[in-house]
Scaffold this motif. Structure first.
Motif, mmCIF file in Angstrom:
data_model
loop_
_atom_site.group_PDB
_atom_site.id
_atom_site.type_symbol
_atom_site.label_atom_id
_atom_site.label_comp_id
_atom_site.label_asym_id
_atom_site.label_seq_id
_atom_site.Cartn_x
_atom_site.Cartn_y
_atom_site.Cartn_z
ATOM 1 N N ARG A 1 27.758 -53.417 -12.218
ATOM 2 C CA ARG A 1 26.877 -52.486 -11.506
ATOM 3 C C ARG A 1 25.963 -53.172 -10.491
ATOM 4 O O ARG A 1 25.189 -52.496 -9.821
ATOM 5 N N GLY B 1 25.828 -51.701 -7.020
ATOM 6 C CA GLY B 1 25.115 -50.449 -6.765
ATOM 7 C C GLY B 1 26.000 -49.274 -6.416
ATOM 8 O O GLY B 1 26.857 -48.858 -7.195
ATOM 9 N N ALA B 2 25.788 -48.722 -5.222
ATOM 10 C CA ALA B 2 26.508 -47.521 -4.782
ATOM 11 C C ALA B 2 28.014 -47.761 -4.726
ATOM 12 O O ALA B 2 28.808 -46.851 -4.989
ATOM 13 N N TYR C 1 29.805 -49.546 -6.761
ATOM 14 C CA TYR C 1 30.283 -49.362 -8.141
ATOM 15 C C TYR C 1 30.324 -47.879 -8.509
ATOM 16 O O TYR C 1 31.331 -47.374 -9.018
ATOM 17 N N THR C 2 29.244 -47.171 -8.248
ATOM 18 C CA THR C 2 29.158 -45.758 -8.608
ATOM 19 C C THR C 2 30.235 -44.940 -7.898
ATOM 20 O O THR C 2 30.937 -44.130 -8.527
ATOM 21 N N LEU C 3 30.404 -45.151 -6.602
ATOM 22 C CA LEU C 3 31.449 -44.448 -5.861
ATOM 23 C C LEU C 3 32.832 -44.845 -6.356
ATOM 24 O O LEU C 3 33.757 -44.028 -6.362
ATOM 25 N N VAL D 1 33.684 -45.592 -9.441
ATOM 26 C CA VAL D 1 33.949 -44.839 -10.681
ATOM 27 C C VAL D 1 34.390 -43.415 -10.340
ATOM 28 O O VAL D 1 35.359 -42.897 -10.903
ATOM 29 N N ILE D 2 33.696 -42.794 -9.406
ATOM 30 C CA ILE D 2 34.056 -41.434 -8.992
ATOM 31 C C ILE D 2 35.430 -41.432 -8.318
ATOM 32 O O ILE D 2 36.275 -40.571 -8.610
ATOM 33 N N GLN E 1 33.636 -45.976 0.361
ATOM 34 C CA GLN E 1 33.816 -47.241 -0.333
ATOM 35 C C GLN E 1 33.934 -48.402 0.654
ATOM 36 O O GLN E 1 33.451 -49.498 0.388
ATOM 37 N N THR F 1 30.304 -49.064 1.815
ATOM 38 C CA THR F 1 29.515 -49.764 0.796
ATOM 39 C C THR F 1 30.113 -51.127 0.478
ATOM 40 O O THR F 1 29.385 -52.064 0.147
#
Length: 147
Positions: free
Chosen positions: A80, A83-84, A86-88, A90-91, A134, A137
């Motif tokens: 993680r 940040g963003a 990683y989050t994007l 996962v989605i 992605q 980021t």
């Protein structure tokens, strides 16, 4: 300047970029299919190419994701940290699975469909939007941690 000892960290972005190229071609052919289905174009849908490129794209994205998680954990011990990105990621992973599974189902059981085709198309469009984000980021991650 790129750190020589960290060149292995570029495997993930290269695989993802290749997946993106294949994915966007599949998206363009899917858009062509949409236009054909709604009477806007009188062309032949390159079904075999769409399916092949979609499979290649989703496979590359999944392999690239695995490399990204692995290398991030090896380098920084914590996924993680990006940040963003990683989050994007996962989605996007969920959208890769959804797009692949709906496409695979339609390939496996060929027949005229409405709702599954629309669902597959929407998942594919949203996935390609997520992939673009992605890239943005990912460049931020590269510039923050490697450049």
């Amino acid at each position: 300047m790129i750190q020589e000892a960290k060149l292995y960290l570029y495997i993930h972005p290269v695989i993802q970029l290749l997946g993106t190229i294949f994915g966007y071609f599949a998206l363009l052919w899917g858009l062509k299919r949409f236009l054909i289905a709604h009477g806007k174009m009188k062309l032949v849908f390159p079904w075999k190419q769409h399916v092949l490129y979609g499979k290649i794209a989703t496979s590359l994205w999944l392999v690239g994701l695995a490399f990204g998680v692995y290398f991030t954990r090896e380098e920084w011990q914590y996924c993680r940290i990006t940040g963003a990105h990683y989050t994007l990621g996962v989605i996007a992973f969920l959208f890769v699975l959804g797009t692949f599974l709906t496409g695979y189902w339609m390939e496996l059981f060929k027949k005229k469909r409405v709702y599954l085709s629309v669902t597959h198309g929407l998942l594919g469009v949203l996935l390609c939007i997520l992939v673009f984000l992605q890239i943005v980021t990912g460049v931020q991650v590269l510039s923050l941690f490697l450049w």
